[in-house]
Scaffold this active site. Structure first.
Site, PDB file in Angstrom:
ATOM      1  N   GLY A  28      -4.048   3.205   1.231  1.00 47.39           N
ATOM      2  CA  GLY A  28      -4.331   2.667   2.557  1.00 47.39           C
ATOM      3  C   GLY A  28      -3.108   2.432   3.413  1.00 47.39           C
ATOM      4  O   GLY A  28      -3.163   1.682   4.389  1.00 47.39           O
ATOM      5  N   GLN A  29      -1.974   3.084   3.087  1.00 45.54           N
ATOM      6  CA  GLN A  29      -0.773   2.899   3.918  1.00 45.54           C
ATOM      7  C   GLN A  29      -0.932   3.652   5.233  1.00 45.54           C
ATOM      8  O   GLN A  29      -1.271   4.843   5.242  1.00 45.54           O
ATOM      9  CB  GLN A  29       0.485   3.392   3.200  1.00 45.54           C
TER      10      GLN A  29
ATOM     11  N   ASN B 112       0.840  -1.193   0.000  1.00 42.59           N
ATOM     12  CA  ASN B 112       0.000   0.000   0.000  1.00 42.59           C
ATOM     13  C   ASN B 112       0.879   1.248   0.000  1.00 42.59           C
ATOM     14  O   ASN B 112       1.930   1.278   0.647  1.00 42.59           O
ATOM     15  CB  ASN B 112      -0.899   0.020   1.244  1.00 42.59           C
TER      16      ASN B 112
ATOM     17  N   HIS C 190       6.345  -2.142   3.545  1.00 44.68           N
ATOM     18  CA  HIS C 190       6.056  -3.524   3.935  1.00 44.68           C
ATOM     19  C   HIS C 190       5.239  -4.214   2.863  1.00 44.68           C
ATOM     20  O   HIS C 190       4.430  -3.572   2.186  1.00 44.68           O
ATOM     21  CB  HIS C 190       5.308  -3.576   5.282  1.00 44.68           C
TER      22      HIS C 190
ATOM     23  N   HIS D  27       2.413  -7.035   2.424  1.00 39.18           N
ATOM     24  CA  HIS D  27       1.428  -7.893   3.078  1.00 39.18           C
ATOM     25  C   HIS D  27       1.392  -9.236   2.350  1.00 39.18           C
ATOM     26  O   HIS D  27       1.291  -9.269   1.119  1.00 39.18           O
ATOM     27  CB  HIS D  27       0.020  -7.302   2.972  1.00 39.18           C
TER      28      HIS D  27
HETATM   29  P1  DGP Z   1      -0.682  -0.591   5.862  1.00 33.85           P
HETATM   30  O1  DGP Z   1      -2.119  -0.226   6.049  1.00 33.85           O
HETATM   31  O2  DGP Z   1      -0.398  -1.157   4.489  1.00 33.85           O
HETATM   32  O3  DGP Z   1       0.272   0.515   6.250  1.00 33.85           O
HETATM   33  O4  DGP Z   1      -0.428  -1.791   6.861  1.00 33.85           O
HETATM   34  C1  DGP Z   1      -0.007  -1.621   8.172  1.00 33.85           C
HETATM   35  C2  DGP Z   1      -0.368  -2.861   8.908  1.00 33.85           C
HETATM   36  O5  DGP Z   1       0.346  -2.883  10.130  1.00 33.85           O
HETATM   37  C3  DGP Z   1      -1.839  -2.980   9.275  1.00 33.85           C
HETATM   38  O6  DGP Z   1      -2.435  -4.059   8.555  1.00 33.85           O
HETATM   39  C4  DGP Z   1      -1.855  -3.265  10.776  1.00 33.85           C
HETATM   40  C5  DGP Z   1      -0.408  -3.575  11.077  1.00 33.85           C
HETATM   41  N1  DGP Z   1       0.029  -3.138  12.373  1.00 33.85           N
HETATM   42  C6  DGP Z   1      -0.083  -1.872  12.883  1.00 33.85           C
HETATM   43  N2  DGP Z   1       0.447  -1.825  14.111  1.00 33.85           N
HETATM   44  C7  DGP Z   1       0.899  -3.086  14.394  1.00 33.85           C
HETATM   45  C8  DGP Z   1       1.552  -3.657  15.525  1.00 33.85           C
HETATM   46  O7  DGP Z   1       1.842  -3.002  16.532  1.00 33.85           O
HETATM   47  N3  DGP Z   1       1.858  -4.976  15.445  1.00 33.85           N
HETATM   48  C9  DGP Z   1       1.577  -5.725  14.326  1.00 33.85           C
HETATM   49  N4  DGP Z   1       1.930  -7.018  14.349  1.00 33.85           N
HETATM   50  N5  DGP Z   1       0.981  -5.201  13.239  1.00 33.85           N
HETATM   51  C10 DGP Z   1       0.639  -3.898  13.278  1.00 33.85           C
END
Ligand code: DGP
Length: 114
Positions: free
Chosen positions: A93-94, A87, A100, A102
């Site tokens: 939706g980032q 994203n 990263h 997914h």
């Molecule tokens: P995006 O929306 O593409 O930036 O994805 C960020 C993702 O990160 C989202 O799906 C939720 C995940 N995320 C946010 N905070 C944490 C965290 O503290 N631990 C973990 N394991 N994932 C997290």
């Protein structure tokens, strides 16, 4: 190194369910899973977003993609299939400013995404 939730996970300041690590990348389960298997693969070297990437990052990004496929395979997703998503920005939706990938698997994925 920029201070994000993901850099804190890398530093073990925040716990996460880590499924893979090597010198260049870390993979851990998403805290807000959108599929039965939802893992994030991050480069250890900080890059905020794919939109910041230049050809100097090409080897790192290529390696990250290969790592994502390997992690997906190790998680047993290869036979039935999976989706890789990056994203960027508000419309993409980032929410975390550390690039990263997914990995989403364990159920059929709709197309196009909503
Ligand atoms: P995006 O929306 O593409 O930036 O994805 C960020 C993702 O990160 C989202 O799906 C939720 C995940 N995320 C946010 N905070 C944490 C965290 O503290 N631990 C973990 N394991 N994932 C997290």
């Amino acid at each position: 190194m920029a201070d994000t939730i993901f850099s804190r996970i890398m530093a073990r300041e925040i716990s996460a369910d880590i499924v893979f690590e090597d010198d260049d990348a870390l993979a851990f389960r998403d805290i807000d899973a959108k599929a039965p298997t939802h893992v994030l693969v991050i480069p250890k070297r900080h890059i905020a977003t794919v939109a910041d990437a230049s050809h100097e990052n090409a080897a790192m990004l290529g390696s990250l993609l290969v790592t994502a496929a390997r992690v997906a395979s190790d998680l047993g997703l290869s036979e039935d299939g999976y989706r890789l998503v990056i994203n960027h920005g508000r419309d993409g939706g980032q929410t975390v400013e550390h690039l990263h990938i997914h990995i989403l698997g364990g159920r059929p994925m709709a197309w196009p995404p909503g």
